[in-house]
Enzyme design. Structure first.
Site, PDB file in Angstrom:
ATOM      1  N   HIS A 248       0.849  -1.200   0.000  1.00  0.00           N
ATOM      2  CA  HIS A 248       0.000   0.000   0.000  1.00  0.00           C
ATOM      3  C   HIS A 248       0.883   1.249   0.000  1.00  0.00           C
ATOM      4  O   HIS A 248       2.114   1.168  -0.073  1.00  0.00           O
ATOM      5  CB  HIS A 248      -1.008  -0.025   1.149  1.00  0.00           C
TER       6      HIS A 248
ATOM      7  N   HIS B 124       3.988   1.387   2.323  1.00  0.00           N
ATOM      8  CA  HIS B 124       5.166   0.647   1.858  1.00  0.00           C
ATOM      9  C   HIS B 124       5.871   1.380   0.721  1.00  0.00           C
ATOM     10  O   HIS B 124       7.093   1.417   0.654  1.00  0.00           O
ATOM     11  CB  HIS B 124       4.757  -0.735   1.323  1.00  0.00           C
TER      12      HIS B 124
ATOM     13  N   CYS C  87       2.106 -12.653  18.974  1.00  0.00           N
ATOM     14  CA  CYS C  87       1.184 -12.005  18.029  1.00  0.00           C
ATOM     15  C   CYS C  87       1.647 -12.357  16.620  1.00  0.00           C
ATOM     16  O   CYS C  87       2.752 -12.000  16.213  1.00  0.00           O
ATOM     17  CB  CYS C  87       1.161 -10.494  18.218  1.00  0.00           C
TER      18      CYS C  87
ATOM     19  N   CYS D 253       2.440  -9.301  14.297  1.00  0.00           N
ATOM     20  CA  CYS D 253       3.781  -8.725  14.500  1.00  0.00           C
ATOM     21  C   CYS D 253       4.850  -9.756  14.229  1.00  0.00           C
ATOM     22  O   CYS D 253       6.012  -9.411  14.116  1.00  0.00           O
ATOM     23  CB  CYS D 253       3.988  -8.265  15.944  1.00  0.00           C
TER      24      CYS D 253
ATOM     25  N   CYS E  17      -3.357  -6.901  20.881  1.00  0.00           N
ATOM     26  CA  CYS E  17      -2.165  -6.223  20.354  1.00  0.00           C
ATOM     27  C   CYS E  17      -2.616  -4.890  19.760  1.00  0.00           C
ATOM     28  O   CYS E  17      -3.572  -4.844  18.981  1.00  0.00           O
ATOM     29  CB  CYS E  17      -1.516  -7.077  19.257  1.00  0.00           C
TER      30      CYS E  17
ATOM     31  N   HIS F  16      -2.435  -4.742  15.819  1.00  0.00           N
ATOM     32  CA  HIS F  16      -3.268  -5.608  14.981  1.00  0.00           C
ATOM     33  C   HIS F  16      -4.683  -5.814  15.495  1.00  0.00           C
ATOM     34  O   HIS F  16      -5.490  -6.456  14.832  1.00  0.00           O
ATOM     35  CB  HIS F  16      -2.562  -6.948  14.752  1.00  0.00           C
TER      36      HIS F  16
ATOM     37  N   LYS G 269      -5.580   6.143  10.796  1.00  0.00           N
ATOM     38  CA  LYS G 269      -4.710   5.077  10.322  1.00  0.00           C
ATOM     39  C   LYS G 269      -5.397   4.387   9.130  1.00  0.00           C
ATOM     40  O   LYS G 269      -6.595   4.147   9.171  1.00  0.00           O
ATOM     41  CB  LYS G 269      -4.505   4.081  11.465  1.00  0.00           C
TER      42      LYS G 269
ATOM     43  N   LYS H  70      -8.527  -1.374   6.302  1.00  0.00           N
ATOM     44  CA  LYS H  70      -9.593  -1.883   5.435  1.00  0.00           C
ATOM     45  C   LYS H  70     -10.955  -1.623   6.052  1.00  0.00           C
ATOM     46  O   LYS H  70     -11.897  -1.260   5.356  1.00  0.00           O
ATOM     47  CB  LYS H  70      -9.388  -3.379   5.201  1.00  0.00           C
TER      48      LYS H  70
END
Ligand code: MSP
Length: 522
Positions: A20, A23, A129, A132, A146, A149, A305, A308
């Protein structure tokens, strides 16, 4: 031209999904620095790649009914296609599933830790996790989940190999405090020291588990001499930075030339893996440390943030299709402060595109080249001395007084190129980009002040001097743009058509573009 070597790396990307915007920021930031160092003559090696092992990948593959290898192959193909589309100039792409190149490197590093007496067997009991790919503690959880996530970690109890990270806490702290290990921005050093330092300053860094028992679907690098254990994904992944150079293979030539890395670029979520685990592994293996860890912030979308569930995920493909890759690269280069979090929305992108690319740069290019074509059939001669206002912008000479005999006072006090290079070599690409746009606005101002379109009617030579100065400035703009907007830079250089004669005089044989470089978006 320098004789220096320059090795720059990006983190390797999880091959579990498409890349995305976040990155692609890591990639472009690194690419701009790599291209800059190549342009100034450094012997450059730019590495990126994919992180393909671990539970996260196996589970994602199962969801789509594929074996892990077939699954990562598909994702890596898409990743590499996008990397090409973005104009990323990596010299190599390392894959952690590469048994020929990567595995020997990862294994050699493991054995080096073992030889240092830093690996022992133990039982791990605690939380893990998968998002991670990390063991986490109770106190890191928020409402039992977490924070990265939003999922509950798994309870595990298993036999693992452990790495004596604890042995290196104080040394890493000292290296960071003394600036031997440079981490930018400095605030990250403080964050890492806070993780290391106990109440009375002693290191409280614990040992870490660095293997997992072999899974139902074995997917990872077997531990040397104990195939019932697989290397922990982060140890596997971190070793890519040296395995890609041939460390552990039968040809370590590149490793000898390029290691240690000059810059390792990474996002703020993975600092501790690099600043603590990676550095400790290198210390244990007695390998030189990277010269700098360059940490960048996160991209948000509309103040939130990207996720989705919120439906605000922005894909790089969308921007490339609508605006072209150089426009996206421009945004990353100029509109983002690397060390900070930033926000991207479609509206903001369009606004900036129209103001600085369609109007700013694009308009200056068309105006200048049209005048050159209309008044001089594209062939413009002149010399720096006739255009002192431009000369000061590009050669750091400070002058004041009349320009081109036109009786217009022109006072310039700052040097564009010097500041551009200073910022680029300090990795402050946004400030370097500001300097380029400063020159663009000087050139716009130059047109306003000297009105070559009027001047041409009364004094053709004076008008030619002004247009010559504009072309000269545009060529400087294009040269500075090479790392950030490589295609645009190339187009502008072709359009201005500069040639330098034996006696050092620059002449232009230019042509006006058939279409605007950046079409305005309504
Ligand atoms: N595989 C690990 C890295 C191993 S390196 C030995 C990993 N992969 S990742 O695909 O999740 O992230 C790769 C890079 O993208 C990291 O630098 C990460 O910080 C960055 N980003 C991921 N999401 C991001 C944003 N939303 N914004 C900016 N960068 C982001 O971590």
């Amino acid at each position: 031209m320098s004789e220096k070597k320059f090795y720059i790396t990006t983190p390797i990307f999880y091959a579990n999904a498409e890349l995305h915007i976040g990155h692609t920021y890591t990639l472009i930031l690194s690419d701009i620095l790599a291209r800059y160092h190549r342009a100034v003559g450094d012997k450059t090696f730019f590495l990126t790649g994919s992180d393909e092992h671990g539970d996260k990948i196996v589970r994602a593959a199962q969801k789509v009914n594929l074996g892990p290898q077939a699954f990562v192959n598909e994702n890596v193909a898409k990743m590499e296609a996008l990397i090409r589309e973005l104009g990323v100039s990596n010299d190599f792409f390392i894959r952690t599933s590469d048994k020929e190149l990567h595995w020997p490197g990862a294994k050699k590093l493991w054995r080096a830790l073992e030889e240092a007496g830093d690996i022992y067997k133990g039982t791990y009991k605690g939380l893990y996790c998968v998002g991670c790919e990390a063991f986490i503690t109770e106190k890191e959880l928020v409402n039992g989940k977490c924070v990265h996530h939003d999922t509950a970690p798994e309870h595990i109890e298993e036999e693992n190999y452990f790495f004596k990270l604890s042995k290196y806490g104080s040394e890493i702290r000292r290296l960071m405090e003394e600036g031997v290990l440079k981490i930018t921005p400095q605030s990250k050093v403080n964050e890492m020291i806070a993780l290391i330092a106990g109440p009375s300053g002693e290191s409280v860094l614990g040992d870490v588990s660095i293997s997992r028992p072999e899974r139902a679907i074995p997917w990872g690098i077997p531990v040397p001499n104990d195939p019932a254990q697989l290397m922990y994904v982060w140890c596997d992944a971190l070793s890519n930075y040296i395995s890609a150079l041939g460390y552990g293979s039968d040809n370590e030539e590149k490793f000898k030339i390029f290691w240690p890395a000059d810059i390792q670029v990474l996002g703020k979520d993975i600092v501790r893996f690099h600043a603590l685990l990676w550095i400790a592994m290198l210390l244990s293996a007695k390998l030189p440390l990277p010269r700098e860890l360059l940490v960048h912030g996160f991209v948000n979308s509309g103040g939130k943030k990207m996720s989705k569930t919120l439906g605000n995920v922005l894909s790089p493909g969308e921007f490339i299709a609508e605006y072209g890759k150089d426009a996206l690269r421009y945004y990353f280069a100029r509109e983002v402060t690397p060390s900070e979090d930033w926000d991207l929305t479609r509206e903001k992108f369009k606004e900036v595109y129209n103001a600085n690319l369609a109007n700013g740069l694009g308009n200056l290019v068309s105006r200048t080249l049209k005048m050159a074509e209309q008044y001089f059939v594209g062939n413009v001669t002149g010399d720096v001395a006739s255009v002192p206002a431009i000369r000061t912008k590009i050669s750091a000479v400070e002058i004041s007084g009349d320009v081109a005999g036109l009786n217009i006072p022109y006072i310039i006090t700052n040097s564009i190129l010097t500041r551009y290079h200073a910022y680029m070599s300090a990795n402050e690409i946004n400030k370097a980009a500001d300097v380029i746009w400063e020159l663009i606005s000087h050139l716009d101002q130059f047109v306003t002040d000297f009105e070559p379109f009027k001047l041409v009617k009364t004094d053709k030579k004076a008008a030619e001097n002004v247009i010559w100065g504009l072309l000269y400035g545009l060529r400087e703009v294009a040269q500075m743009l090479i790392p950030m907007m490589p295609d645009t830079a190339k187009t502008i250089l072709e359009l201005v058509g500069a040639s330098v004669s034996a006696n050092g005089e620059t002449a232009f044989s230019s042509k006006a573009p058939a279409e605007p470089l950046f079409k305005r978006k309504e």
